[in-house]
Design an enzyme around this catalytic site. Structure first.
Site, PDB file in Angstrom:
ATOM      1  N   GLY A 139      -7.369  -4.103  -8.079  1.00  0.00           N
ATOM      2  CA  GLY A 139      -5.986  -3.875  -8.479  1.00  0.00           C
ATOM      3  C   GLY A 139      -5.721  -4.195  -9.935  1.00  0.00           C
ATOM      4  O   GLY A 139      -4.903  -3.532 -10.590  1.00  0.00           O
ATOM      5  N   ASP A 156       1.028  -7.972  -3.278  1.00  0.00           N
ATOM      6  CA  ASP A 156       0.921  -8.715  -2.017  1.00  0.00           C
ATOM      7  C   ASP A 156      -0.480  -9.304  -1.972  1.00  0.00           C
ATOM      8  O   ASP A 156      -1.345  -8.825  -1.247  1.00  0.00           O
ATOM      9  CB  ASP A 156       1.183  -7.767  -0.843  1.00  0.00           C
ATOM     10  CG  ASP A 156       1.010  -8.441   0.508  1.00  0.00           C
ATOM     11  OD1 ASP A 156       1.000  -9.685   0.554  1.00  0.00           O
ATOM     12  OD2 ASP A 156       0.869  -7.717   1.511  1.00  0.00           O
TER      13      ASP A 156
END
Length: 283
Positions: A139, A156
């Site tokens: 990410g 998250d």
């Protein structure tokens, strides 16, 4: 105490224990130790490196608050990025919004998604929505390579240990700012205000240097350390305290409401105190 119990050591001096019915799955993935267990108190539970990530009983507190707050802060979110969140709970909440045209889920560990689909279908059900793209990659690198791409970015992540540390850095937040569109909104889970006050204070100060609007809000998550959890929000344009609720979509939730949205930003004195304290001061 009869039966088999699982205990998560949440701090060096605190553990949470639950009685197990059975272990449904256990493996070591290329990235972490993964288990899905069935418990008496919380139903099925996802564990990563022996840390509780989500449970069927209490997941909606977390997933609804991390998703609907930024999605309702932005008046017309069409593109959303979720970093982490391989259990699918955040995606499930995002696709409830009719304005959403595309959700990109970036999860580094494909085995999290596979096991969530098999053992936690009530959480992972949104992953099969036609608007969802799943990418198994880092990410941090994904965000670094994007510019002016997303209306909403939600992180998250797991706790700030190992590879996830970079998701809590000022450099990452600057890259998030570039990856957002001109009026984009960003939210990340930022740990326990009871046990991680210095981390939260540093993140809030980083976000205030990067975003025109930076706010902290809280929710309850019974199985997380201390039962109280913090989310940090950065916005280029829209203030989460100025949502036009007449225009906000009516979505089905179990915890989140407009009133709870507003109240979540009303911080208790002990949180205000550590946010305003000098950097060297500990809590």
């Amino acid at each position: 105490m009869r039966g088999i119990w699982f205990s998560e050591l949440q701090t060096p001096d605190l553990a949470i224990s639950v009685r197990l019915n059975q272990t449904l799955h256990h493996e070591k993935t290329p990235y972490q130790e993964l288990a899905v267990v069935d418990t008496e108190a919380y139903g099925r539970m996802l564990l990563l490196d022996n840390i509780i990530q989500t449970t069927v009983k209490d997941e909606f507190f977390y997933h609804e608050m991390i998703a609907h707050v930024p999605l309702n802060t932005h008046p017309n979110p069409r593109t959303a990025l979720v970093i982490g969140g391989g259990d699918g709970g955040v995606v499930r909440e995002i696709v409830k919004h009719p304005s959403i045209e595309k959700v990109t889920l970036v999860e580094i560990d494909a085995r999290v998604v596979a096991n969530a689909r098999e053992y936690l279908p009530e959480i992972a059900c949104g992953l099969d929505d036609a608007r969802v793209e799943i990418r198994f990659e880092d990410g941090i690198e994904h965000v670094r390579q994007r510019e002016n791409t997303y209306d909403v970015i939600i992180v998250d992540s797991t706790d700030p240990i190992g590879p996830a540390v970079g998701l809590f850095s000022a450099e990452f937040y600057r890259n998030v700012y570039r990856a957002l569109k001109a009026d984009g909104v960003f939210v990340a889970q930022t740990e326990s205000p009871i046990f991680n006050s210095r981390l939260i204070r540093r993140i809030q100060r980083d976000l205030k240097e990067i975003f025109p609007i930076a706010r902290l809000y809280l929710t309850t998550v019974p199985t997380y350390p201390g039962g109280l959890w913090a989310f940090s929000l950065g916005s280029k344009k829209y203030d989460p305290l100025e949502v036009d609720w007449r225009q906000a979509p009516k979505v089905a939730t179990r915890y989140y409401t407009p009133a709870i949205h507003q109240a979540a930003f009303s911080l208790p004195p002990f949180v205000q105190e550590f946010l305003e304290a000098p950097e060297e001061e500990e809590f």
